[in-house]
Scaffold this active site. Structure first.
Site, PDB file in Angstrom:
ATOM      1  N   LYS A  76       0.800  -1.230   0.000  1.00  0.00           N
ATOM      2  CA  LYS A  76       0.000   0.000   0.000  1.00  0.00           C
ATOM      3  C   LYS A  76       0.834   1.282   0.000  1.00  0.00           C
ATOM      4  O   LYS A  76       0.385   2.312  -0.478  1.00  0.00           O
ATOM      5  CB  LYS A  76      -0.937   0.025   1.215  1.00  0.00           C
ATOM      6  N   ASP A 112      -9.668   2.547   2.540  1.00  0.00           N
ATOM      7  CA  ASP A 112      -9.688   1.978   3.897  1.00  0.00           C
ATOM      8  C   ASP A 112     -10.305   2.968   4.890  1.00  0.00           C
ATOM      9  O   ASP A 112     -10.990   2.564   5.837  1.00  0.00           O
ATOM     10  CB  ASP A 112      -8.264   1.640   4.361  1.00  0.00           C
TER      11      ASP A 112
END
Ligand code: NAP
Length: 298
Positions: A76, A112
Site C-alpha cells: 500500500k 480503507d
C-alpha cells in the site's frame, strides 16, 4: 454465497488485487457480489505480487488493459512512486489501496478510511468529541487517525508495542494535516494507557488473526473493563479475542469484516463512477457476512 461460474470473453474488463501473501484474500468474493449485482461483463482476480515485482506487475496490468486494482499487505505504501497521481486523502494517509486506470497510468486512492468510517457508523459508534485510543502504529493506524480527524474526535492516544513508531506516526500525521483542525494527538506508554480512561478503542494490530500467535494486543484484562465502544480491523476470525473480551465486559464491538466490505464497495464505486443504492449495498453486505460465517465454520 455460491461462487458464480465466471464467464469471460474478449470484452471482459478486468480488475485484480495484488498482495503478498494473497492466498487468504476475501476480495474476489466481495467483488463477485458487486459484479453479479451490476450485471456487467467484469472479472476480478487475485495475484501474488511481491514488492520486488510490483513495478513490473503494474506495467503489465496497465498494458493488458486492467481497469482497476486493489493493493494489500505489503504494497500500500510501496506503490506510491509508480502512480501518475494520488488522491488528497490517500496522500494524507500515506497509503493507497485502490488504483484506477487513466490514459497515462494508474491513479491512487485510499478506501480503507471510508471502510473504517462506515464500520464505525453502521455499528452506532460516533467519535465526535470523544477521546479515542488507537492500538498499533502501522498502515491501518494511519487510516484510523484520519477517521478520528474526519469524525471530529477530541483527542487521540496512540499505543504501540514499539513506542517510537507511535511517536513517528503522530508526528507525520500532524505534518500531513498542517493548517487543518485535528484532534489532540500523542503517543502513550502501556503504563499511561492502563491508567487513563479509554471508552473508545480502535484496534489496528494483527493480534488475534488466525495466523498470528498473539491473541490479544493488550494482555492485561483490566484494560477491557473500561472500553464502551471498540472497532477491530482484524476480520479473520470475525469475532476476535479482543472483541470477545470487550463484549464480555459489556462494551460494544464492530468487527473488521464490515470495514473490509465497505472499503471494497468504495473501490468498486470509484471504478464504475457510480454508486449502488443503500438497499443494494446493505443486501450485498448481508450476503457477504453470511458467506463469511459459513467460511469460518467450515
Ligand atoms: P502493519 O503496517 O504491519 O502494522 C502493524 C502494527 O501492529 C504495528 O504497529 C505493529 O507493531 C503492531 N503489531 C504487530 N503485531 C503485533 C502483536 N502481535 N501485538 C501487538 N502489536 C502488534 O500492518 P497494517 O497494514 O496496519 O495491518 C494491520 C492489520 O489490519 C492486519 O491484520 C490487516 O489484515 C488488517 N487490515 C484490515 C483491513 C480491513 O478492511 N478490515 C484493512 C487494512 C488492514 P510494531 O511497530 O511494534 O511492529
Amino acid at each position: 454465497m455460491k461462487r458464480a461460474s465466471m464467464s469471460v470473453d474478449g470484452r471482459t474488463r478486468c480488475f485484480a488485487v495484488f498482495g503478498h501473501p494473497i492466498g487468504h484474500t476475501f476480495s474476489p468474493m466481495i467483488h463477485e457480489l458487486f459484479i453479479r449485482e451490476c450485471g456487467e461483463n467484469l472479472a476480478y482476480l487475485a495475484f501474488d505480487v511481491t514488492p520486488e515485482n510490483l513495478e513490473d506487475a503494474l506495467r503489465g496490468a496497465w498494458a493488458m488493459g486492467f481497469r482497476g486494482l486493489n493493493l494489500t499487505i505489503p504494497l500500500k505504501e510501496r506503490v506510491i512512486p509508480y502512480l501518475t497521481g494520488i488522491d488528497p486523502l490517500a496522500r494524507k494517509v500515506g497509503a493507497v489501496n485502490t488504483l484506477k486506470r487513466t490514459e497515462e497510468g494508474f491513479y491512487g486512492y485510499n478506501t480503507d478510511v471510508y471502510g473504517m468510517q462506515s464500520q464505525l457508523r453502521t455499528n452506532g459508534i460516533h467519535l465526535q468529541g470523544q477521546d479515542v485510543v488507537i492500538l498499533g502504529a502501522g498502515g491501518a493506524a494511519k487510516s484510523a487517525l484520519c477517521v478520528c480527524q474526519m469524525e471530529g474526535a477530541e483527542s487521540v492516544s496512540v499505543y504501540n508495542r514499539t513506542y517510537e513508531r507511535a511517536t513517528e506516526l503522530v508526528r507525520r500525521f500532524e505534518e500531513a494535516c498542517r493548517g487543518e483542525e485535528t484532534p489532540r494527538m500523542r503517543a502513550v506508554s502501556l503504563e499511561e494507557l492502563l491508567s487513563m480512561p479509554h471508552p473508545y478503542v480502535i484496534q489496528t494490530t494483527p493480534a488475534g488473526m488466525l495466523s498470528v500467535s498473539d491473541r490479544l494486543p493488550i494482555r492485561e484484562e483490566s484494560f477491557y473493563e473500561d472500553i464502551r465502544y471498540a472497532a477491530d480491523v482484524v476480520f479473520n476470525p470475525k469475532d476476535t479475542p479482543f472483541l470477545s473480551l470487550v463484549r464480555s465486559h459489556g462494551g460494544k464491538g464492530a468487527d473488521g469484516l464490515s470495514m473490509l466490505y465497505y472499503q471494497a464497495l468504495k473501490a468498486f464505486e470509484i471504478w464504475r463512477e457510480t454508486a449502488f443504492s443503500k438497499e443494494q449495498a446493505l443486501r450485498m453486505k448481508e450476503e457477504f457476512l453470511s458467506w463469511a460465517e459459513d467460511f469460518f465454520h467450515e
